[in-house]
Structures are given as structure tokens and as C-alpha cells.
Scaffold this motif. Sequence first.
Motif, PDB file in Angstrom:
ATOM      1  N   ALA A  18       4.856   9.847  -7.970  1.00  0.00           N
ATOM      2  CA  ALA A  18       5.931  10.356  -7.117  1.00  0.00           C
ATOM      3  C   ALA A  18       7.057  10.990  -7.935  1.00  0.00           C
ATOM      4  O   ALA A  18       7.511  10.438  -8.933  1.00  0.00           O
ATOM      5  N   GLY A  19       7.476  12.173  -7.488  1.00  0.00           N
ATOM      6  CA  GLY A  19       8.580  12.863  -8.128  1.00  0.00           C
ATOM      7  C   GLY A  19       8.193  13.711  -9.318  1.00  0.00           C
ATOM      8  O   GLY A  19       9.023  14.417  -9.879  1.00  0.00           O
ATOM      9  N   GLY A  68      -3.397   9.442   0.309  1.00  0.00           N
ATOM     10  CA  GLY A  68      -4.648   8.798  -0.063  1.00  0.00           C
ATOM     11  C   GLY A  68      -5.809   9.765  -0.047  1.00  0.00           C
ATOM     12  O   GLY A  68      -6.765   9.628  -0.825  1.00  0.00           O
ATOM     13  N   GLU A  69      -5.734  10.772   0.834  1.00  0.00           N
ATOM     14  CA  GLU A  69      -6.808  11.767   0.906  1.00  0.00           C
ATOM     15  C   GLU A  69      -6.930  12.541  -0.406  1.00  0.00           C
ATOM     16  O   GLU A  69      -8.026  12.863  -0.863  1.00  0.00           O
ATOM     17  N   MET A  83      -2.906   0.230  -7.705  1.00  0.00           N
ATOM     18  CA  MET A  83      -2.773  -0.937  -6.828  1.00  0.00           C
ATOM     19  C   MET A  83      -3.906  -1.933  -6.996  1.00  0.00           C
ATOM     20  O   MET A  83      -4.217  -2.686  -6.065  1.00  0.00           O
ATOM     21  N   SER A  84      -4.536  -1.953  -8.162  1.00  0.00           N
ATOM     22  CA  SER A  84      -5.679  -2.853  -8.377  1.00  0.00           C
ATOM     23  C   SER A  84      -5.733  -3.272  -9.843  1.00  0.00           C
ATOM     24  O   SER A  84      -4.746  -3.181 -10.567  1.00  0.00           O
ATOM     25  N   PRO A 132       0.785  -1.225   0.000  1.00  0.00           N
ATOM     26  CA  PRO A 132       0.000   0.000   0.000  1.00  0.00           C
ATOM     27  C   PRO A 132       0.827   1.289   0.000  1.00  0.00           C
ATOM     28  O   PRO A 132       0.260   2.374  -0.075  1.00  0.00           O
ATOM     29  N   SER A 133       2.142   1.186   0.140  1.00  0.00           N
ATOM     30  CA  SER A 133       2.953   2.398   0.038  1.00  0.00           C
ATOM     31  C   SER A 133       2.908   2.900  -1.396  1.00  0.00           C
ATOM     32  O   SER A 133       2.822   2.110  -2.341  1.00  0.00           O
ATOM     33  N   PHE A 134       2.939   4.224  -1.545  1.00  0.00           N
ATOM     34  CA  PHE A 134       3.067   4.769  -2.888  1.00  0.00           C
ATOM     35  C   PHE A 134       4.464   4.449  -3.428  1.00  0.00           C
ATOM     36  O   PHE A 134       5.384   4.106  -2.686  1.00  0.00           O
ATOM     37  N   GLU A 135       4.616   4.585  -4.722  1.00  0.00           N
ATOM     38  CA  GLU A 135       5.875   4.286  -5.384  1.00  0.00           C
ATOM     39  C   GLU A 135       6.908   5.372  -5.085  1.00  0.00           C
ATOM     40  O   GLU A 135       6.553   6.513  -4.790  1.00  0.00           O
TER      41      GLU A 135
END
Length: 272
Positions: free
Chosen positions: A238-239, A247-248, A211-212, A190-193
Amino acid sequence: MKESEKVAAAVQYLTSLLPRTPELAVVLGSGLGGLADRIEDPVMIPYASVPGFPLSTAPGHAGRFVAGRLGDRYVLCMQGRFHYYEGHEMSAIALPVRVIKALGCRALVLTNAAGGVNWDFSVGDFMLITDHINFMGANPLRGENDDSIGPRFCDMSAVYTPALQQVARKAAADLGLVLREGVYLGYMGPSFETPAEIRAFRTLGADAVGMSTVPEAIAAAHCSLPVLGLSLITNMAAGMAGKRLSGEEVIEIADARGPVFQELVTRIVGML
């Protein structure tokens, strides 16, 4: 218990509650469950009551089937899905897809909230999934194969059905929407990349990451269920935007663009 027996038990239960056979099924991703509110004469069935189904724990996922009329089609919506990062086995993620096929649905629409990897994308864009990269480190077909569901070795040449993609393009054009197209990369979470991973994914040919969807698409290909995949780009990966991810934010953008996304999916369903 064989997989086909698990499917049969779930189908028997759902059939006892549904007034008719659904024509199509739609899986609603993070923040996109509002489409189920458009369904007329809804029949709501919590996943927890369906034999063999796990619990859905992801934020923004109601965790239930909603069946009823959407336009002039009788549909079955999954208002929320199961994710590998929740701790579910891949076979548990595949089970609803196999049940959907066994119920008699003729096509499956998979939707998700995704991070944009392609520099040409913007937050709020819609993307037609033309192919995927499985970067989850697992496959829902691993283990003993139930030949009554599908073959041991499953062809993946055209997981996302070209004819359904044409319908989506026409629906978007009719609504005056720009519909991006690209490759979705499935990441375990569940961590972001990390930014380095995103650079690597872009090199691999990914346009969006999430993630799905990938396990469900593989399960659908295995049981010969036509698939249409649609992503809502809720953030740049990311980046890329120079800020932290949350997630919000994903839910916030999904809520803001949800009504337009619902219009697109409703029109697609009506044209299928």
C-alpha cells in the motif's frame, strides 16, 4: 485432548491412505496451487476428512493434501493453507505442521504470495525468506505446552534453515532466475495494510508482507522441522504503486508467474 493426541489421530488417518512416507512437504500459497498438478500418481485427501482439521476458506486454496512423486521425491503438498484471518485458532494453523513432522517428512517448504515492501523489489519477483517478523498479535505456541512435541520456550535464532537456503540459491541460479532475499512480516489481515503501516514495517526491517507463513514457521521451529520459505511478490504494498490493492490482482499475478515458481520449487525439491 492433548496436542500430541490430535497429531496422532491425524497421522493415523493419513498413513492409512498414503502408500509410503513422504520425504518432504510443500505448503502452496495463494494462487500457487498449480504445483500439485505436476505430482505423479497423486493421492488427494480433503482437509475436511482429516481428524481435527478445520476448513480452508481462502480464495485460491483448494483445501486438500496432494501426495505423490514430484521428480524423484515423494512429497506431500498442502494445496492451500489455513489463515488466522479466517477465524481459525493459531493451534489449528500449527496442527498440519506438527502432523507433517510426525508423518516423517524431513523438511518443509513454505510458499506464499506477498506484497513487496522493499523499494528495490518488483511485481513478479521471487524472494527467499531469511527471517520473519511476527506482527500478527498471536503465537501458535501460546497455551499449555505439549513437551512431546517441543520445548516450552522455543529458540528462533535460525527458523529458516541456512542449508536449505543454499539449495534454493543454487536452484535459482541453475534456472537463471533472480532470487531476492529478505525479511517477511506476517500481518493478521484480512484487510490490506495502510500506507502508514507499510512505512512502519519498512523501518522495522521488513522486505515483504503477507498474511500467512509465520505461524507455520514457528510451529516448525518448535518441533525441529527444517524450513525453507519462498515468497512470490504479487503486488507492491500500500502506498508504493499509487493504486488500490485487491485480492484479484494477487491471484492474477500468482497465476501468471506460477509456472516459473513451480519450476523453481520443483528443482529445489529435487536437490533437497
